[in-house]
Design a protein around this motif. Structure first.
Motif, short mmCIF file in Angstrom:
data_model
loop_
_atom_site.label_atom_id
_atom_site.label_comp_id
_atom_site.label_asym_id
_atom_site.label_seq_id
_atom_site.Cartn_x
_atom_site.Cartn_y
_atom_site.Cartn_z
N ASP A 144 -3.27 -60.10 -18.09
CA ASP A 144 -1.95 -60.26 -17.48
C ASP A 144 -1.57 -61.74 -17.53
O ASP A 144 -2.32 -62.60 -17.06
CB ASP A 144 -2.00 -59.76 -16.03
N PRO A 145 -0.39 -62.08 -18.10
CA PRO A 145 0.01 -63.50 -18.18
C PRO A 145 0.03 -64.21 -16.84
O PRO A 145 -0.20 -65.43 -16.78
CB PRO A 145 1.41 -63.42 -18.79
N ALA A 146 0.27 -63.47 -15.74
CA ALA A 146 0.32 -64.10 -14.42
C ALA A 146 -1.04 -64.65 -13.99
O ALA A 146 -1.11 -65.48 -13.07
CB ALA A 146 0.82 -63.10 -13.38
N LEU A 147 -2.11 -64.23 -14.64
CA LEU A 147 -3.45 -64.69 -14.28
C LEU A 147 -3.75 -66.07 -14.85
O LEU A 147 -4.70 -66.72 -14.42
CB LEU A 147 -4.50 -63.70 -14.76
N GLY A 148 -2.97 -66.50 -15.83
CA GLY A 148 -3.19 -67.81 -16.44
C GLY A 148 -4.51 -67.94 -17.16
O GLY A 148 -5.21 -68.95 -17.03
N PRO A 175 -9.30 -62.07 -12.55
CA PRO A 175 -8.63 -60.90 -13.13
C PRO A 175 -9.08 -59.55 -12.60
O PRO A 175 -8.59 -58.51 -13.06
CB PRO A 175 -8.96 -61.03 -14.61
N GLN A 176 -10.01 -59.52 -11.64
CA GLN A 176 -10.50 -58.24 -11.14
C GLN A 176 -9.34 -57.41 -10.59
O GLN A 176 -8.49 -57.90 -9.85
CB GLN A 176 -11.54 -58.47 -10.05
N GLY A 177 -9.30 -56.15 -11.01
CA GLY A 177 -8.26 -55.24 -10.57
C GLY A 177 -7.02 -55.24 -11.44
O GLY A 177 -6.12 -54.41 -11.23
N LYS A 178 -6.95 -56.12 -12.43
CA LYS A 178 -5.79 -56.19 -13.33
C LYS A 178 -6.19 -55.67 -14.71
O LYS A 178 -7.24 -56.02 -15.24
CB LYS A 178 -5.28 -57.62 -13.46
N PRO A 179 -5.37 -54.83 -15.32
CA PRO A 179 -5.76 -54.23 -16.61
C PRO A 179 -5.85 -55.26 -17.74
O PRO A 179 -5.09 -56.22 -17.79
CB PRO A 179 -4.65 -53.21 -16.87
N LEU A 189 -17.27 -53.21 -20.72
CA LEU A 189 -16.82 -54.22 -19.77
C LEU A 189 -17.74 -54.27 -18.57
O LEU A 189 -18.10 -53.23 -18.01
CB LEU A 189 -15.38 -53.94 -19.34
N VAL A 190 -18.13 -55.49 -18.18
CA VAL A 190 -18.95 -55.70 -16.98
C VAL A 190 -18.28 -56.79 -16.17
O VAL A 190 -17.91 -57.84 -16.70
CB VAL A 190 -20.38 -56.14 -17.35
N SER A 191 -18.09 -56.55 -14.86
CA SER A 191 -17.51 -57.56 -13.98
C SER A 191 -18.20 -57.51 -12.63
O SER A 191 -19.13 -56.73 -12.42
CB SER A 191 -16.00 -57.34 -13.81
N ASP A 192 -17.71 -58.34 -11.69
CA ASP A 192 -18.25 -58.32 -10.33
C ASP A 192 -18.09 -56.96 -9.67
O ASP A 192 -18.87 -56.59 -8.79
CB ASP A 192 -17.52 -59.36 -9.46
N THR A 193 -17.04 -56.24 -10.06
CA THR A 193 -16.67 -55.02 -9.34
C THR A 193 -16.70 -53.76 -10.19
O THR A 193 -16.50 -52.67 -9.65
CB THR A 193 -15.25 -55.17 -8.76
N LEU A 213 -8.65 -51.40 -19.98
CA LEU A 213 -9.76 -51.35 -19.04
C LEU A 213 -9.46 -52.29 -17.89
O LEU A 213 -8.74 -53.29 -18.06
CB LEU A 213 -11.07 -51.77 -19.72
N VAL A 214 -10.00 -51.99 -16.72
CA VAL A 214 -9.74 -52.80 -15.52
C VAL A 214 -11.06 -53.39 -15.04
O VAL A 214 -11.98 -52.64 -14.68
CB VAL A 214 -9.09 -51.95 -14.41
N PRO A 215 -11.19 -54.73 -15.03
CA PRO A 215 -12.43 -55.34 -14.54
C PRO A 215 -12.55 -55.23 -13.03
O PRO A 215 -11.57 -55.01 -12.34
CB PRO A 215 -12.31 -56.80 -14.99
#
Length: 204
Positions: free
Chosen positions: A125-129, A161-165, A184-188, A202-204
Motif C-alpha cells: 500500500d503506497p500509504a505505508l511508505g 505493513p501488518q494487516g495491509k494487503p 509469506l511470514v510475518s510477526d502475525t 496476501l496479508v502479512p
C-alpha cells in the motif's frame, strides 16, 4: 510447627560418608514477556524461511515447471526481505550462461529491470511508505541443472505493513512468468498462495 519447619534454615545432614552441606537456594528464573517470545518466534520463522537448503537437498524441483516462479516474503515490524526465484527461460529466454554478446545484453537488461523494479514486483500500500531495494541479482547455474534467476530484496517501510494487503506485478514485468508461488511470514501471519498473472494478494 509447619510454619516453623518451612522457614527453618536448611542444615547439613550426616550420612555414612560424612556431613553433606545443605542445598543452596536457586535464584528464581525470569520468564521473558509474551511479547518478546512472540517476536522471537517471528524472527526464527523468517530466518528459517530464508535459510539455505541442507547439503544434498535439491532446490530445483519447483523450477522445472516453466512459467512458475517462487517468492519468499518475510516481514518483521517495519522491515523485511524477499527472494524471487524464476527459470532463466521465463525471464530472458534461456537457462544457460550467456554465450553471445546478444545473450549478455538480454540478460543484463532483465537484471537491470529486476534491480530497479522491486516496488513494482512486490506492491505494498503506497500509504505505508515502503521502499524495496535490490540486494543481489544473479544467475544460478549448476552443472546438469536448469539455470535459475535469483533476486533478493530489502524492504523498509515508514508504517508497519501488518494487516495491509500485498499485491504483485511480476507477470506484468516478465510475461513469461504465469504463476508465482508465494510464501509469506510475518510477526502475525504465515500464509501462502499461488498468484496467477498478478491476480491475488496476501496479508502479512
Amino acid at each position: 510447627m509447619v510454619t516453623r519447619l518451612l522457614h527453618a534454615p536448611l542444615l547439613a545432614r550426616r550420612t555414612r560418608h560424612g556431613l553433606v552441606p545443605p542445598p543452596q537456594p536457586q535464584p528464581a528464573r525470569r520468564r521473558p514477556p509474551m511479547a518478546m517470545l512472540a517476536g522471537m518466534s517471528a524472527a526464527v520463522a523468517i530466518a528459517s524461511a530464508f535459510a539455505p537448503a541442507p547439503a544434498g537437498a535439491s532446490s530445483h524441483a519447483w523450477q522445472h515447471v516453466h512459467g512458475q516462479a517462487r517468492l519468499m516474503l518475510g516481514v518483521e515490524g517495519k522491515t523485511g526481505q524477499a527472494e524471487l526465484r524464476a527459470a532463466g527461460d521465463d525471464v530472458f529466454g534461456f537457462e544457460h550462461a550467456p554465450r553471445t554478446a546478444s545473450e549478455r545484453d538480454v540478460q543484463a537488461k532483465a537484471f537491470g529491470r529486476l534491480r530497479a523494479s522491486g516496488a513494482q514486483l512486490i506492491r505494498f500500500d503506497p500509504a505505508l511508505g515502503c521502499t524495496i531495494s535490490a540486494r543481489d541479482v544473479r544467475m544460478d547455474t549448476k552443472p546438469g541443472a536448469h539455470g535459475e534467476v535469483v533476486a533478493t530484496y530489502q524492504i523498509a517501510c515508514r508504517v508497519a505493513p501488518q494487516g495491509k494487503p500485498v499485491r504483485f506485478g511480476i507477470s506484468a514485468a516478465f510475461p513469461g512468468i504465469d504463476r508465482v508461488a508465494v510464501q509469506l511470514v510475518s510477526d502475525t501471519a504465515q500464509s501462502g498462495a499461488t498468484i496467477s498473472r498478478d491476480r491475488g494478494q496476501l496479508v502479512p
